[in-house]
Scaffold this motif. Structure first.
Motif, PDB file in Angstrom:
ATOM      1  N   THR A   1       0.931  -1.021   0.067  1.00  0.00           N
ATOM      2  CA  THR A   1       0.140   0.088   0.041  1.00  0.00           C
ATOM      3  C   THR A   1       0.856   1.095  -0.019  1.00  0.00           C
ATOM      4  OG1 THR A   1      -0.039   0.119   2.286  1.00  0.00           O
ATOM      5  CG2 THR A   1      -1.514  -1.157   1.534  1.00  0.00           C
ATOM      6  N   CYS A   2       0.310   2.481   0.321  1.00  0.00           N
ATOM      7  CA  CYS A   2       1.205   3.547   0.299  1.00  0.00           C
ATOM      8  C   CYS A   2       1.206   4.199   1.955  1.00  0.00           C
ATOM      9  CB  CYS A   2       0.814   4.799  -0.562  1.00  0.00           C
ATOM     10  SG  CYS A   2       1.239   4.401  -2.330  1.00  0.00           S
ATOM     11  N   GLU A   3       0.464   3.266   2.739  1.00  0.00           N
ATOM     12  CA  GLU A   3       0.385   3.618   4.047  1.00  0.00           C
ATOM     13  C   GLU A   3       1.533   2.945   4.876  1.00  0.00           C
ATOM     14  OE1 GLU A   3      -3.390   2.184   5.319  1.00  0.00           O
ATOM     15  OE2 GLU A   3      -4.355   3.209   3.979  1.00  0.00           O
ATOM     16  N   ASP A   4       2.727   3.825   4.934  1.00  0.00           N
ATOM     17  CA  ASP A   4       3.985   3.800   5.545  1.00  0.00           C
ATOM     18  C   ASP A   4       3.963   3.329   7.058  1.00  0.00           C
ATOM     19  OD1 ASP A   4       4.551   4.180   3.056  1.00  0.00           O
ATOM     20  OD2 ASP A   4       5.777   5.761   3.402  1.00  0.00           O
TER      21      ASP A   4
ATOM     22  N   GLY B   1       2.654  -2.516   4.335  1.00  0.00           N
ATOM     23  CA  GLY B   1       2.984  -1.125   4.509  1.00  0.00           C
ATOM     24  C   GLY B   1       4.583  -1.026   4.575  1.00  0.00           C
TER      25      GLY B   1
END
Ligand SMILES: [Zn+2]
Length: 226
Positions: free
Chosen positions: A139-142, A156
């Motif tokens: 995802t782009c949820e670091d 992530g």
């Protein structure tokens, strides 16, 4: 644990663009491994674009990619880099499955990974990805830490290379000496090094983290799936 090592490092970079030539040269020089998330339907000039600052971005062509990514892992990023959040299920399945099949044929290997275009994902998207044989998808949820993640279809990365605390996280990772195995995953797009004129950032990161006996350097599959 990876080859008896308690720390692992991996990279996840997207879109298959010409700057990956320079990026992979840096990774190769330092003995580092990455996973590149590619769009098989945008390799004939039809996926090129110009940024709002006027930088022309060229996607690598079909006849270039095997050489550029030699030694690294290839993963799915959908055929045409679409917005998938509201896409009908049939169309979504084609975007994932057809990209996977085309890349498997092009690179002559089996593909297990993916990164969601624009970071868009949902329960439905995760389910369809899993049904297409995808074992992990970024995802782009670091997460900004090194914790072991169990929901790999909503994986992530540790952080983007432009994260303001990259240096602190890097130092924490390098000095870690605990019992729990940990991993660091850096992500981004290599054209961003041209946009922000910061190739030295990735060069310095790679130099700093490489050549250590206590770190396993692997692709996303090798690190996440053991
Ligand atoms: Zn992308």
């Amino acid at each position: 644990m990876w080859n008896g090592k308690k720390k692992a490092l991996t990279f996840s970079y997207d879109d298959g663009i010409a700057q990956d030539i320079r990026f992979t040269e840096i990774l190769n020089r330092y003995g580092l491994k990455a996973t590149f998330n590619l769009n098989s339907g945008l390799m004939s000039g039809n996926g090129d674009w110009t940024t709002d600052k006027g930088l022309a971005i060229r996607r690598l062509r079909r006849d270039e990619v095997r050489d550029v990514y030699k030694g690294h892992e290839i993963a799915v990023h959908c055929v045409t880099h679409p917005h998938i959040i509201d896409m009908p299920e049939d169309e979504l399945r084609h975007e994932i499955m057809d990209d996977k099949s085309a890349l498997e044929e092009l690179f002559g290997c089996s593909i297990q990974g993916m990164a969601y275009p624009y970071g868009e994902f949902s329960e439905l998207i995760m389910r369809v990805a899993g049904e297409c044989g995808i074992k992990f998808s970024r995802t782009c949820e670091d997460v900004h830490d090194f914790r072991h993640q169990t929901d790999l279809l909503a994986f992530g990365a540790t952080c983007h290379h432009n994260y303001e605390d990259l240096e602190r996280l890097t130092d924490e990772f390098l000095s870690y000496d605990g019992e729990e195995p940990i991993y660091f995953c850096l992500w981004g797009h290599s054209y961003e090094f041209d946009i922000h004129n910061n190739w030295e950032l990735i060069e310095e990161f790679c130099k700093k983290v490489s050549g250590r006996d206590d770190i396993f350097y692997g692709t996303n599959s090798e690190v996440l799936l053991g």
